[in-house]
Design an enzyme around this catalytic site. Sequence first.
Site, PDB file in Angstrom:
ATOM      1  N   CYS A 130       0.859   7.920  -1.063  1.00 66.08           N
ATOM      2  CA  CYS A 130       1.553   8.918  -0.225  1.00 66.08           C
ATOM      3  C   CYS A 130       2.614   9.713  -1.003  1.00 66.08           C
ATOM      4  O   CYS A 130       2.732  10.935  -0.846  1.00 66.08           O
ATOM      5  CB  CYS A 130       2.178   8.241   0.982  1.00 66.08           C
ATOM      6  N   HIS A 242       8.367  10.796   3.903  1.00 64.97           N
ATOM      7  CA  HIS A 242       8.979  10.432   2.624  1.00 64.97           C
ATOM      8  C   HIS A 242       9.713  11.645   2.039  1.00 64.97           C
ATOM      9  O   HIS A 242       9.236  12.778   2.156  1.00 64.97           O
ATOM     10  CB  HIS A 242       7.897  10.040   1.604  1.00 64.97           C
TER      11      HIS A 242
HETATM   12  N1  LIG Z   1       1.163   4.202   5.573  1.00 65.53           N
HETATM   13  C1  LIG Z   1       1.089   5.089   4.581  1.00 65.53           C
HETATM   14  O1  LIG Z   1       1.963   5.965   4.413  1.00 65.53           O
HETATM   15  C2  LIG Z   1      -0.048   5.079   3.655  1.00 65.53           C
HETATM   16  C3  LIG Z   1      -0.211   6.139   2.798  1.00 65.53           C
HETATM   17  C4  LIG Z   1      -1.256   6.140   1.911  1.00 65.53           C
HETATM   18  C5  LIG Z   1      -2.106   5.075   1.907  1.00 65.53           C
HETATM   19  N2  LIG Z   1      -1.941   4.030   2.754  1.00 65.53           N
HETATM   20  C6  LIG Z   1      -2.910   2.942   2.716  1.00 65.53           C
HETATM   21  O2  LIG Z   1      -3.692   2.932   3.911  1.00 65.53           O
HETATM   22  C7  LIG Z   1      -4.057   1.598   4.233  1.00 65.53           C
HETATM   23  C8  LIG Z   1      -3.637   1.275   5.650  1.00 65.53           C
HETATM   24  O3  LIG Z   1      -2.245   1.446   5.790  1.00 65.53           O
HETATM   25  P1  LIG Z   1      -1.526   1.393   7.222  1.00 65.53           P
HETATM   26  O4  LIG Z   1      -0.143   1.834   6.963  1.00 65.53           O
HETATM   27  O5  LIG Z   1      -2.336   2.100   8.265  1.00 65.53           O
HETATM   28  O6  LIG Z   1      -1.560  -0.196   7.534  1.00 65.53           O
HETATM   29  P2  LIG Z   1      -1.460  -0.953   8.956  1.00 65.53           P
HETATM   30  O7  LIG Z   1      -0.718  -0.131   9.938  1.00 65.53           O
HETATM   31  O8  LIG Z   1      -0.957  -2.306   8.639  1.00 65.53           O
HETATM   32  O9  LIG Z   1      -2.996  -1.061   9.448  1.00 65.53           O
HETATM   33  C9  LIG Z   1      -3.970  -1.821   8.745  1.00 65.53           C
HETATM   34  C10 LIG Z   1      -5.338  -1.592   9.372  1.00 65.53           C
HETATM   35  O10 LIG Z   1      -6.307  -2.297   8.601  1.00 65.53           O
HETATM   36  C11 LIG Z   1      -7.069  -3.134   9.476  1.00 65.53           C
HETATM   37  N3  LIG Z   1      -7.505  -4.357   8.808  1.00 65.53           N
HETATM   38  C12 LIG Z   1      -6.739  -5.295   8.218  1.00 65.53           C
HETATM   39  N4  LIG Z   1      -7.521  -6.301   7.738  1.00 65.53           N
HETATM   40  C13 LIG Z   1      -8.794  -5.984   8.055  1.00 65.53           C
HETATM   41  C14 LIG Z   1     -10.052  -6.613   7.853  1.00 65.53           C
HETATM   42  N5  LIG Z   1     -10.166  -7.790   7.210  1.00 65.53           N
HETATM   43  N6  LIG Z   1     -11.183  -5.984   8.301  1.00 65.53           N
HETATM   44  C15 LIG Z   1     -11.090  -4.810   8.956  1.00 65.53           C
HETATM   45  N7  LIG Z   1      -9.921  -4.160   9.182  1.00 65.53           N
HETATM   46  C16 LIG Z   1      -8.792  -4.746   8.732  1.00 65.53           C
HETATM   47  C17 LIG Z   1      -6.118  -3.459  10.603  1.00 65.53           C
HETATM   48  O11 LIG Z   1      -6.871  -3.873  11.723  1.00 65.53           O
HETATM   49  P3  LIG Z   1      -6.287  -4.988  12.756  1.00 65.53           P
HETATM   50  O12 LIG Z   1      -5.354  -4.221  13.666  1.00 65.53           O
HETATM   51  O13 LIG Z   1      -7.534  -5.460  13.424  1.00 65.53           O
HETATM   52  O14 LIG Z   1      -5.592  -6.024  11.933  1.00 65.53           O
HETATM   53  C18 LIG Z   1      -5.461  -2.097  10.808  1.00 65.53           C
HETATM   54  O15 LIG Z   1      -6.318  -1.245  11.535  1.00 65.53           O
HETATM   55  C19 LIG Z   1      -3.420   0.738   3.149  1.00 65.53           C
HETATM   56  O16 LIG Z   1      -4.372   0.551   2.135  1.00 65.53           O
HETATM   57  C20 LIG Z   1      -2.283   1.574   2.642  1.00 65.53           C
HETATM   58  O17 LIG Z   1      -1.918   1.247   1.336  1.00 65.53           O
HETATM   59  C21 LIG Z   1      -0.940   4.010   3.638  1.00 65.53           C
END
Ligand SMILES: NC(=O)c1ccc[n+]([C@@H]2O[C@H](COP(=O)([O-])OP(=O)(O)OC[C@H]3O[C@@H](n4cnc5c(N)ncnc54)[C@H](OP(=O)(O)O)[C@@H]3O)[C@@H](O)[C@H]2O)c1
Length: 344
Positions: A130, A242
Amino acid sequence: MGYKIAIAGATGNVGREMLSVLAERGFPADIVVPLASRRSIGTEVSFGDKTLKVKDLATYDFSDTDICLMSAGGSVSKEWSPRIAAQGCVVIDNSSAWRYDAAVPLIVPEVNADAVTGFRAKNIIANPNCSTAQLVVALKPLHDVATIRRVVVATYQSVSGAGKEAMDELFSQTRAVFVSDPMESRKFTKRIAFNVIPHIDVFMEDGSTKEEWKMMAETKKILDPKIKLTATAVRVPVFVAHSEAVNIEFEKPITAEEARDILREAPGVLVVDKHEDGGYVTPVEAAGEDATYVSRIREDATVENGLSMWVVSDNLRKGAALNAVQIAELLVNRKLIQAKQRAA
Ligand SMILES: NC(=O)c1ccc[n+]([C@@H]2O[C@H](COP(=O)([O-])OP(=O)(O)OC[C@H]3O[C@@H](n4cnc5c(N)ncnc54)[C@H](OP(=O)(O)O)[C@@H]3O)[C@@H](O)[C@H]2O)c1
């Protein structure tokens, strides 16, 4: 016929934003399927004015799906992206699992859209970190004119960048301060409420953190391997968006006024730069918006050809969901993928 799109991680911060961005931008999808872990089977998520029920990623058949927007974390992506890609479904991944793989394009459409052409090697395209996404959107138009030699950046990163549980932690700690409840830190290494933490991701051997290393490695891959970059990544008690304090040394002379004019014309950038109280953008105004905002553009007289500026963007949108959807639009607009034939 429209496309069939799966969102893996649809219950998360980024996944929910992906559903919103797809609906808002009228992406040509006939079918949108939200996926997450088994824990979330049947959970309802919103897609425009519809409500969709979440399915289990682990048992889903991708053979008639065209694109999977993946935001379920690095380990899930490492395991599932190659399997999904092998079923002929293009994966656009938000984690860091594939970003540094030479056979996987790392794309910010305003910056290096042409690099997407190699995506068939693995059928995977990576979305940057990000903090990198918003930074390169602001750097690219200046690099084209004056050639960047070195960048020094300090980030002020919101808690949503660490997922939905991290947002809950800021909320509950803030509440605990006011009602004098005991406080717990689970997602962060120290208290985040009314504090700042100079530590994001794991430590590297040289004392920098992985988040700082990612900004350097990704800027080189997306923009120019010759650019030197050093970062200090800091978590701040902001929910969404950010901010970055950026100092740049160029090879050629460039004034603040020239930089302002260049950035005003640049795709994805909005310049808000008045030398008066409130004449700049803060995270609260950038949250929910698509633009990368640039403020406080000024010359740095301590180096030859130096500029400083302040860059703010919504990490869940340009830093993740919006950029991923823009990559999907790139594939469609350049006719790099065709919708699969599906039984009616
Ligand atoms: N937040 C940011 O600013 C940002 C920016 C760039 C990239 N990212 C990347 O995007 C990804 C997600 O980030 P987030 O902030 O959205 O995280 P989050 O809010 O914690 O959400 C994680 C998601 O992944 C799912 N998940 C976890 N374990 C799983 C499994 N074993 N099988 C299938 N689904 C699973 C969760 O489903 P459940 O609800 O069922 O657990 C939930 O839908 C990460 O890789 C992060 O590094 C985030």
